[in-house]
Design a protein around this motif. Structure first.
Motif, PDB file in Angstrom:
ATOM      1  N   THR A  48      54.010  11.485  33.680  1.00 14.53           N
ATOM      2  CA  THR A  48      54.605  10.875  32.504  1.00 14.53           C
ATOM      3  C   THR A  48      54.492   9.362  32.560  1.00 14.53           C
ATOM      4  OG1 THR A  48      56.628  10.758  31.182  1.00 14.53           O
ATOM      5  CG2 THR A  48      56.896  10.799  33.553  1.00 14.53           C
ATOM      6  N   GLY A  49      54.294   8.761  31.398  1.00 10.72           N
ATOM      7  CA  GLY A  49      54.190   7.315  31.331  1.00 10.72           C
ATOM      8  C   GLY A  49      52.803   6.771  31.582  1.00 10.72           C
ATOM      9  N   GLN A  86      58.847   9.319  18.856  1.00  6.81           N
ATOM     10  CA  GLN A  86      57.991   8.448  19.649  1.00  6.81           C
ATOM     11  C   GLN A  86      56.513   8.678  19.320  1.00  6.81           C
ATOM     12  OE1 GLN A  86      58.864   5.962  21.859  1.00  6.81           O
ATOM     13  NE2 GLN A  86      56.681   5.557  21.718  1.00  6.81           N
ATOM     14  N   ASP A 308      60.284   6.371  25.696  1.00  7.00           N
ATOM     15  CA  ASP A 308      59.011   5.754  26.062  1.00  7.00           C
ATOM     16  C   ASP A 308      59.159   4.243  25.900  1.00  7.00           C
ATOM     17  OD1 ASP A 308      56.459   5.165  26.724  1.00  7.00           O
ATOM     18  OD2 ASP A 308      55.522   6.075  24.975  1.00  7.00           O
ATOM     19  N   ARG A 333      60.807   7.802  33.431  1.00  9.66           N
ATOM     20  CA  ARG A 333      61.193   6.842  32.383  1.00  9.66           C
ATOM     21  C   ARG A 333      61.031   5.408  32.866  1.00  9.66           C
ATOM     22  NH1 ARG A 333      59.585   9.655  29.077  1.00  9.66           N
ATOM     23  NH2 ARG A 333      59.145  11.100  30.749  1.00  9.66           N
ATOM     24  N   ARG A 336      56.628   2.686  33.989  1.00 12.70           N
ATOM     25  CA  ARG A 336      55.638   3.084  32.988  1.00 12.70           C
ATOM     26  C   ARG A 336      54.615   1.978  32.769  1.00 12.70           C
ATOM     27  NH1 ARG A 336      57.533   7.670  30.479  1.00 12.70           N
ATOM     28  NH2 ARG A 336      56.198   7.487  28.659  1.00 12.70           N
TER      29      ARG A 336
END
Length: 487
Positions: A48-49, A86, A308, A333, A336
């Motif tokens: 993620t990110g 997002q 995000d 989270r 990123r």
């Protein structure tokens, strides 16, 4: 680094990205965009990110052309409302130099606005499964021409029980289509889903060579903390040197609301996102956090995939997640877009078995979390908290009480305000000689000695028996006439 122009992206999309300061592509984008542009089915896997949205979004926008015909031509399915917002914002940015229109379809919002956008001819739909199926069943959303289909965060859809809904959606879209599936993890049921609904997909996995199961740019700290001390520990962490935007995850909605109230009382600028809030309130909190008006966001896992924000420096797990996948998504989270971050996790005594499983799955090498309190020296050292920091930053003095005459609306010299004269009748009206001088300073209503009592007998000086006046207000209770004059 490779630029988007070098990947064959159209100039108007390159310009839209450059306007946001985005020039170079991330590894997952370098791998997927050249395959997605000609229409190859893709399974994209990356932590993620790391930019998965542009990895599938750019091919979708470019393949639709500069001036697509009105009507739904592309469908992007996401698991949560926050993620829908997002992804919608990213897709809207990619199409800013084109006539292509994007609409977000998700629950918690009124139908009318979403239906109006569909009727206006929106070509790209970003939505959650429930609302998509609902509008399709009402024949307000036609998916029969959606030749571009994307499943984003497919593993989260599996966790939320959306697998059956995804199968229904695939029955509504054309049999011949370009399908992309993106996810941070790839459990068995997702692989099975891909085999059923994709045509010879290529599995692309983007990892740095020196990266383990967790992101190398995130520092992980795990503490065994007492439940009654967590709020104080969090309040001190929030005063660490270099602390920017911070996300605190709780297990329940009630815990989230309780924590945001507690931090607000301690002087922190906190907002909450959880399931007991209306969708409008959740969006306001998220917008305030992204804009920097609030620098602390307390959230349940329902919002994890939609946060995000590139400048989150700290993630705090108020309660330990249930498994390693949830842990990765929470910790993701922060750190990123190549930045560094810190993930702090509190483990209750009763949850040590959960941590043992997460520690083993993610190969942390920390089987025993350090017992930690708000006064522990290692807490200050680990997180660069200034010495002497306490869990409250409210420095403004409490509101001081104003003087009685000003408060009660007085102001006629130094005497008591007129409101004191209107106290209840009966025994309260004659509470002794203390109030008598005050009443003589104020003008009496009628006659002499109104409201005073001589201390003897049953009557006031005005000749009216006080108990009978009181009984008339309450209403008679019975025929006891003799009791009317008792004090």
């Amino acid at each position: 680094m490779t630029t988007f122009a070098e990947l064959g992206v159209d100039q108007d999309i390159v310009d839209a990205l450059a306007a946001r300061g985005i020039i170079d592509a991330f590894p997952i984008q370098e791998q997927t965009i050249p395959l997605g542009l000609p229409g190859q089915d893709i399974i994209g896997q990356a932590k993620t990110g790391t930019g998965k949205t542009f990895g599938f979004g750019i091919p979708v926008v470019q393949r639709l052309g500069l001036n697509p015909e009105p009507g739904v031509k592309a469908l992007i399915v996401v698991p949560t409302r926050e993620l829908a917002v997002q992804v919608y914002e990213d897709m809207d940015m990619l199409t800013s130099n084109r006539s292509t229109s994007v609409v977000a379809i998700y629950g918690g919002k009124a139908y009318e606005g979403q239906i109006d956008q569909l009727k206006a001819g929106a070509q790209i739909v970003v939505g959650t499964p429930g609302r998509l199926i609902d509008l399709n069943n009402q024949r307000l959303l036609d998916l029969s021409n959606a030749a571009e289909v994307v499943l984003d965060e497919a593993d989260k859809m599996l966790d939320l029980g959306f697998l059956a809904d995804i199968e229904k959606i695939f029955q509504k879209v054309p049999a011949v289509r370009h399908t992309q599936l993106f996810s941070a993890t790839m459990p068995g049921p997702i692989v099975t889903l891909a085999r059923r609904f994709m045509s010879n997909p290529i599995h692309m996995r983007a990892n740095d060579p020196d990266e383990g199961l967790t992101q190398a740019n995130i520092r992980h700290l795990v503490y065994r903390a007492h439940a009654l001390d967590k709020d104080e520990v969090i309040a001190r962490i929030l005063q660490a040197e270099g602390r920017g935007k911070t996300v605190v995850f709780t297990r329940t909605k009630r815990a989230a609301q309780k924590l945001v109230d507690e931090l607000g009382d301690r002087g922190f600028n906190a907002a909450a996102v959880h399931g007991d809030m209306s969708q409008e309130a959740r969006e306001r909190s998220m917008a305030a956090f992204k804009a920097g008006k609030r620098d602390v966001l307390i959230a349940t896992d329902v919002a994890a995939r939609g946060i995000d924000v590139n400048d989150v420096t700290h993630v705090i797990n108020h309660t330990i997640p249930d498994d390693e996948k949830t842990y990765l998504h929470r910790a993701g989270r922060t750190g990123r877009a190549g930045r560094t971050g810190i993930a702090v996790t509190f483990v209750d005594w009763d949850d040590l078995h959960k941590w043992a499983l997460i520690n083993r799955a993610l190969e942390f090498g920390q089987p025993e979390p350090v017992e930690t309190y708000s006064s522990s020296p290692h807490l200050y050292e680990d997180l660069d908290i200034p010495a002497g920091t306490k869990g409250r930053i409210v420095t403004a003095p409490k509101a001081q009480k104003s003087d009685a005459p000003k408060r009660d609306g007085g102001g006629k010299g130094e005497g008591e305000p007129r409101r004191r004269r209107r106290r209840g009748s009966g025994s309260d009206a004659g509470s002794g000689s203390t109030d008598a001088p005050t009443r003589t300073e104020d003008a009496p209503r009628e006659g002499d000695g109104s409201g005073t009592h001589d201390g003897g007998g049953k009557e006031h000086h005005d000749g009216k028996p006080a108990p009978r006046r009181r009984r008339r207000r309450r209403g008679p209770r019975g025929p006891r006439e003799g009791a009317a004059g008792t004090a």
